[in-house]
Design an enzyme around this catalytic site. Structure first.
Site, PDB file in Angstrom:
ATOM      1  N   ASP A  29      45.682  16.742 -16.825  1.00 40.86           N
ATOM      2  CA  ASP A  29      45.255  17.462 -14.618  1.00 40.86           C
ATOM      3  C   ASP A  29      44.419  18.229 -15.381  1.00 40.86           C
ATOM      4  O   ASP A  29      43.368  18.279 -14.215  1.00 40.86           O
ATOM      5  CB  ASP A  29      46.200  18.363 -14.340  1.00 40.86           C
ATOM      6  N   SER A  47      48.591  23.904 -10.841  1.00 45.88           N
ATOM      7  CA  SER A  47      48.735  24.843 -11.323  1.00 45.88           C
ATOM      8  C   SER A  47      47.574  24.435 -12.160  1.00 45.88           C
ATOM      9  O   SER A  47      46.431  25.252 -12.304  1.00 45.88           O
ATOM     10  CB  SER A  47      49.940  24.911 -11.718  1.00 45.88           C
ATOM     11  N   GLU A 103      47.541  27.115 -19.670  1.00 40.37           N
ATOM     12  CA  GLU A 103      48.848  26.415 -19.337  1.00 40.37           C
ATOM     13  C   GLU A 103      50.020  26.347 -20.143  1.00 40.37           C
ATOM     14  O   GLU A 103      51.001  27.244 -20.837  1.00 40.37           O
ATOM     15  CB  GLU A 103      49.107  25.272 -18.323  1.00 40.37           C
TER      16      GLU A 103
HETATM   17  C1  GLA Z   1      51.968  17.038 -15.952  1.00 38.67           C
HETATM   18  C2  GLA Z   1      51.342  18.156 -16.943  1.00 38.67           C
HETATM   19  C3  GLA Z   1      50.345  15.986 -17.771  1.00 38.67           C
HETATM   20  C4  GLA Z   1      51.422  15.079 -18.065  1.00 38.67           C
HETATM   21  C5  GLA Z   1      52.282  14.678 -16.459  1.00 38.67           C
HETATM   22  C6  GLA Z   1      53.210  13.649 -16.716  1.00 38.67           C
HETATM   23  O1  GLA Z   1      51.280  16.836 -14.720  1.00 38.67           O
HETATM   24  O2  GLA Z   1      50.593  18.921 -16.777  1.00 38.67           O
HETATM   25  O3  GLA Z   1      49.573  16.846 -18.807  1.00 38.67           O
HETATM   26  O4  GLA Z   1      51.844  15.210 -19.066  1.00 38.67           O
HETATM   27  O5  GLA Z   1      52.762  15.975 -17.000  1.00 38.67           O
HETATM   28  O6  GLA Z   1      52.134  12.410 -17.551  1.00 38.67           O
END
Ligand code: GLA
Length: 386
Positions: free
Chosen positions: A173, A129, A161
């Protein structure tokens, strides 16, 4: 399917459907070596972009319509730039959310056509995503020459998001998608957004992802709950020290002293986060010394914290980590990403990786009665036009 192949399909589909010559963005998925559920607590993370990606073929239009084609799900969705509403198709919302964020800064001048697809498994915790969100932010910035810097793109993708998709994710991410560098992990301070590249290229060790194929559907609601529990902990601890703004400001000793002041579940959530930040800093030192064994031990410890204190694991992930640990062939192993399914990340000696994969597959299917998917990944650069 090979990446070149996938890219060709995306490009060809674009020409057939829309005509003309598109530009192509490669927008990667990510792994995270250490530092899980710490980003939204202003802590540290250590992600890396990988050689699995979404490819976006894109070109401006002359009118104000956006037309999206998602090759992997055989989907199409058109919408007018003037009406940015949530779509019934969830994949489209990652894109509409980005257009929405950009439009809040300055009007997106024209519509566009885009065809996309890739080889990041969806729902496996590899940030497919964020690859869409940040990839589109990058693409629109370039084709319309909007002039946003990298960090602005990251933040717009994250807010897409948060606000449009409704997951209160942290910044990890989207950040690694834009800032990823070939052969390096990135140590990010999610409070100051200062970062260092941590070289992670080795002929000796490799990263193996073992995918439970359990889709983390629970993940977004539980994710938001974890975030709220951390905030509750911060609120309670602030009564004893008003300089505390986030769990980043809380030392293990301070937390222990106030165990009785916190709800027991909230206490365990906080304990995991506080310990994980310490583990990451120590882990970065391990890597700087070239001590992958010490780093790997910390990955196992992180898994235990996520399983017992943070409670975001599941039986399948626990089984994979246990098998990896007992095999003696994995230097480190833990669940990765938001949790409740998806992958474990394993640090494995290159020359032992085949044996490791075979052994885990066999023992896992005996124990759980299901198959796993395996992705051996390399660290690649962040989103860019090809
Ligand atoms: C998802 C979220 C991130 C982070 C991870 C856990 O990937 O998008 O921002 O919080 O979980 O580390």
């Amino acid at each position: 399917m090979g990446q070149a192949n996938k890219r060709e399909i995306i490009e060809r589909t674009f020409r057939e459907r829309y005509g003309g010559e598109p530009k192509i963005v490669r927008s990667p998925g990510r792994v995270n070596l250490l530092g899980e559920h710490t980003d939204y607590n202003e802590g540290f993370v250590m992600p890396a972009a990988i050689n699995r990606a979404v490819y976006i073929a894109i070109a401006p239009r002359d009118d104000k319509t956006v037309s999206l084609t998602a090759v992997d799900v055989n989907g199409r969705y058109d919408f007018p730039l003037e009406r940015l509403e949530r779509a019934p198709r969830s994949w489209a919302n990652y894109v509409i959310g980005v257009v929405d964020q950009m439009s809040r800064q300055a009007p997106v001048p024209r519509g566009f056509n885009a065809v996309f697809g890739g080889d990041i498994p969806i729902g496996a915790g590899l940030s497919s995503s964020a690859a869409l969100e940040a990839g589109f932010a990058h693409a629109l910035n370039e084709i319309f020459e909007l002039g946003y810097d990298k960090l602005e793109l990251v933040k717009m993708a994250q807010r897409a998001e948060n606000e449009f998709v409704g997951v209160r994710c942290g910044i990890m991410d989207q950040f690694i998608n834009i800032f990823g560098k070939k052969g390096s992990a990135l140590k990010l301070d999610c409070r100051t957004l200062e970062y260092d590249y941590v070289p992670f290229e080795s002929d000796d060790v490799t990263l193996v992802l073992l995918d439970t194929r359990v889709k983390h559907s629970l993940a977004s609601s539980e994710y938001n709950t974890r975030r709220a529990q951390c905030e509750e902990g911060v609120e309670a601890l602030r009564n004893f020290d008003d300089k505390i703004d986030s769990l980043r400001d809380v030392s293990p000793e301070f937390l222990r002293d106030h165990e009785a002041d916190l709800d027991p579940t909230v206490y365990r959530r906080c304990r995991y986060v506080v310990e994980e930040n310490q583990r990451l800093l120590a882990g970065a030192d391990d890597l700087a010394r070239g001590d992958v064994e010490a780093f790997g031990k910390k990955m196992f410890e992180t898994h235990r914290g996520l399983r017992d204190d943070y409670e975001v694991s599941c039986a399948e992930l626990d089984a994979l980590v246990e098998i990896a640990e007992r095999s003696g062939l994995s230097i480190g192993s833990r669940m990765m990403g938001g949790g409740f399914g998806g992958c474990t990340i394993n640090l494995v000696k290159r020359d032992a990786s085949e044996k490791f994969i075979e052994l885990v597959k066999e023992r896992y299917s005996k124990k759980i009665g299901k198959d796993i998917s395996v992705y051996q990944v390399e660290i690649e650069s962040g989103a860019a036009f090809l």
